[in-house]
Scaffold this active site. Structure first.
Site, short mmCIF file in Angstrom:
data_model
loop_
_atom_site.label_atom_id
_atom_site.label_comp_id
_atom_site.label_asym_id
_atom_site.label_seq_id
_atom_site.Cartn_x
_atom_site.Cartn_y
_atom_site.Cartn_z
N GLU A 85 3.23 2.58 -2.58
CA GLU A 85 4.11 2.64 -1.41
C GLU A 85 4.86 3.96 -1.45
OE1 GLU A 85 6.84 -0.55 -0.51
OE2 GLU A 85 5.42 -2.06 -1.20
N GLU A 133 7.10 -5.22 -6.44
CA GLU A 133 8.46 -4.83 -6.82
C GLU A 133 9.18 -5.96 -7.56
OE1 GLU A 133 10.19 -3.38 -3.14
OE2 GLU A 133 9.29 -1.42 -3.45
C1 BG6 Z 1 9.37 -1.91 -0.24
C2 BG6 Z 1 8.69 -3.20 0.11
O1 BG6 Z 1 10.48 -2.20 -0.98
O2 BG6 Z 1 9.86 -1.12 0.78
C3 BG6 Z 1 8.05 -3.22 1.47
O3 BG6 Z 1 7.72 -3.54 -0.86
C4 BG6 Z 1 9.00 -2.57 2.46
O4 BG6 Z 1 7.73 -4.54 1.80
C5 BG6 Z 1 9.24 -1.13 2.04
O5 BG6 Z 1 8.62 -2.67 3.78
C6 BG6 Z 1 10.12 -0.33 2.98
O6 BG6 Z 1 11.33 -0.99 3.21
P1 BG6 Z 1 11.84 -1.29 4.68
O7 BG6 Z 1 13.07 -2.08 4.50
O8 BG6 Z 1 12.06 0.03 5.29
O9 BG6 Z 1 10.75 -2.05 5.35
#
Ligand code: BG6
Length: 490
Positions: free
Chosen positions: A388, A194
């Site tokens: 993701e 990201e």
């Molecule tokens: C992404 C990141 O932005 O979102 C991850 O690359 C992160 O590292 C994921 O865990 C979800 O966000 P959060 O804050 O719910 O863990």
């Protein structure tokens, strides 16, 4: 390439999951690992949905205190889920689900504790070598992120992180060591997780400490640091191709698909600009140059990025092979002030009245994933992979140990349907790794209770628990999806 007119997920589709070292490994102070910026992240009880910025606030004084604090009590990322010692068990579970791939990241300070050493820490390298060999044993293809929110703390405090051009050399050195050592084990690499997030959390992403920035120049320094990351990304893309013939390198974008709140042209214009700014980060890595409109915007803001004479050539000649991205929710934008807001991935947007939200207020929008896929493929014409996607939710363990996470299954099912439709419409999507395939520490809030996994980990926000792994209902569901290559979503 996906040229045949077939329906559904292509043969060999890379189904799997994704993790990041700083959120799972733990073992923050053993086998020679140095402190990283992630080891400074604290957990705060009773966190409010709109409290993310406060939570991420960082200062030199705070870092000094945290550095001297040798406990992990309020620093959950120091503990993770102890993947460092549980990885064999966890990989067996992933293999049981049928994973074809697993996205992991390298903890830079495990290999170079301060970032400045000439020689790598052998124990750090060995950990990853063993991890990749174990994946190979299970037939799981690694996708490795070289930088995912955990640069060595020393590089942050000494140089103000990526603001200093020297960091390019340290990062390139890390990557060359990794390519040479893991050649033969790893084919797919991502440079910066990201990369656009530098604007939302400059410390986590690039080690930038706000009170180390000259007043009034904060934004300029963030763009400067970003430029250094772009150049570093291009150099290591070249190195990777040279050291590992046949390797594939991708960029990684937070896909913040944004809709206009109304059809008022003012809403449409502001939304267009948001989306173009989001694309800018991948544009540089795919097209090898800064978009004209971004250059103009920087000029207007009087932001002058210092570039070396060869930088533009380096960017142009070393573009990525594929585009990877995260997608959790969509956003809505309006020119009007004072509208009700909703939370998102370290970002707030105007509340979209058509969409439901997760326990953390992120608005669930499966169709937005299809829209994102179509937009990205139309723009870049490069193979895409979703690295993701998932739903952070509170899970309940029943008295018999079962976990009925129907809401998570529903989230995935709806998103997979949209992926399939996008593929049918011509998008070249070659894989999908769900975020946090095993419960882990949240990046944004450092909570354990914000669970994403198919596998439950017995640990609470304060670090109490046995770390026992338990299969949720979604575990069996995803297993079925993978076994049928996405045909059975029932
Ligand atoms: C992404 C990141 O932005 O979102 C991850 O690359 C992160 O590292 C994921 O865990 C979800 O966000 P959060 O804050 O719910 O863990």
């Amino acid at each position: 390439m996906n040229n045949n007119i077939t329906s559904g997920f292509p043969e060999g589709f890379l189904w799997g999951g994704a993790l990041a070292a700083n959120q799972v490994e733990g073992a923050w102070n053993i086998d020679g690992k140095g402190l990283s910026v992630a080891d400074m992240a604290t957990y705060k009880a009773n966190l409010r949905l709109d409290d993310y910025e406060g939570h991420l606030a960082i200062s030199s004084d705070f870092i000094e205190k945290a550095r001297l604090d040798k406990s992990d009590t309020i620093y959950p990322k120091r503990r993770g889920i102890d993947f460092y010692h549980h990885y064999k068990e966890d990989l067996s579970l992933f293999a049981e689900m049928g994973f074809k791939t697993l996205r992991v990241s390298i903890a830079w300070s495990r290999i170079f504790p301060t970032g400045e050493e000439e020689k790598p820490n052998e124990k750090g390298l060995l950990f990853y070598e063993n991890l990749f060999k174990e994946m190979q044993y299970h037939g799981i293809e690694p996708i490795v992120t070289l930088s995912h929110y955990e640069m060595p703390l020393e590089l942050s405090t000494k140089y103000n992180g990526w603001v200093d051009r020297k960091i390019i050399d340290y990062f390139v050195h890390l990557c060359q060591i990794c390519f040479k050592r893991f050649k033969g084990l790893v084919k797919y690499w991502l440079t910066f997780n990201e990369i656009d997030s530098i604007h939302r959390h400059p410390f986590t992403t690039a080690g930038i400490i706000p009170d180390r920035c000259e007043e009034g120049r904060e934004e300029e320094l963030v763009y400067q640091a970003l430029h250094h990351q772009f150049v570093a990304s291009a150099i290591v893309t070249k190195d990777c191709h040279e050291i590992i013939p046949g390797s594939q390198v991708g960029c990684m974008l937070t896909k913040l698909t944004t809709y206009p709140h109304t059809c008022n042209p003012k809403d449409v214009e502001i939304t267009l600009k948001k989306n173009l700014h989001n694309y800018f980060f991948a544009d540089v890595q795919v097209f090898g140059e800064y978009p004209v409109m971004i250059e103009r915007m920087l000029e207007r803001k009087n932001i002058n990025i210092k570039m070396e004479s060869e930088d533009r050539k380096i960017l142009k000649e070393n573009t990525v092979d594929f585009v990877s991205f995260s997608y959790y929710m969509s956003l809505t934008e309006s020119a009007e002030e004072g509208l009700e807001k909703s939370a998102g991935n370290t970002i707030m947007g105007v509340k979209n009245p058509y969409l439901p939200a997760t326990d953390w207020g992120w608005q669930i929008d499966p169709l937005g994933l299809k829209i994102s896929l179509i937009e990205l493929y139309d723009r870049y014409k490069k193979p895409l992979i979703i690295v993701e996607n998932g739903m952070g939710a509170k899970d309940k363990v029943e008295s018999d140990g079962s976990i009925h996470d129907e809401y998570r299954i529903k989230y995935f099912r709806e998103h997979f349907k949209q992926m399939k439709e996008a593929i049918d419409e011509g998008v070249d999507l070659f894989g999908y790794t769900s975020w946090g395939c095993i419960d882990l520490v949240s990046a944004g809030t450092s909570q354990m209770s914000k669970r994403y996994g198919f596998i439950y980990v017995d640990q609470d926000d304060e670090g109490n628990g046995t770390l026992e792994r338990k299969k949720k209902d979604s575990f069996y569901w995803y297993q079925k999806v993978i076994n049928s290559n996405g045909k059975d979503l029932s």
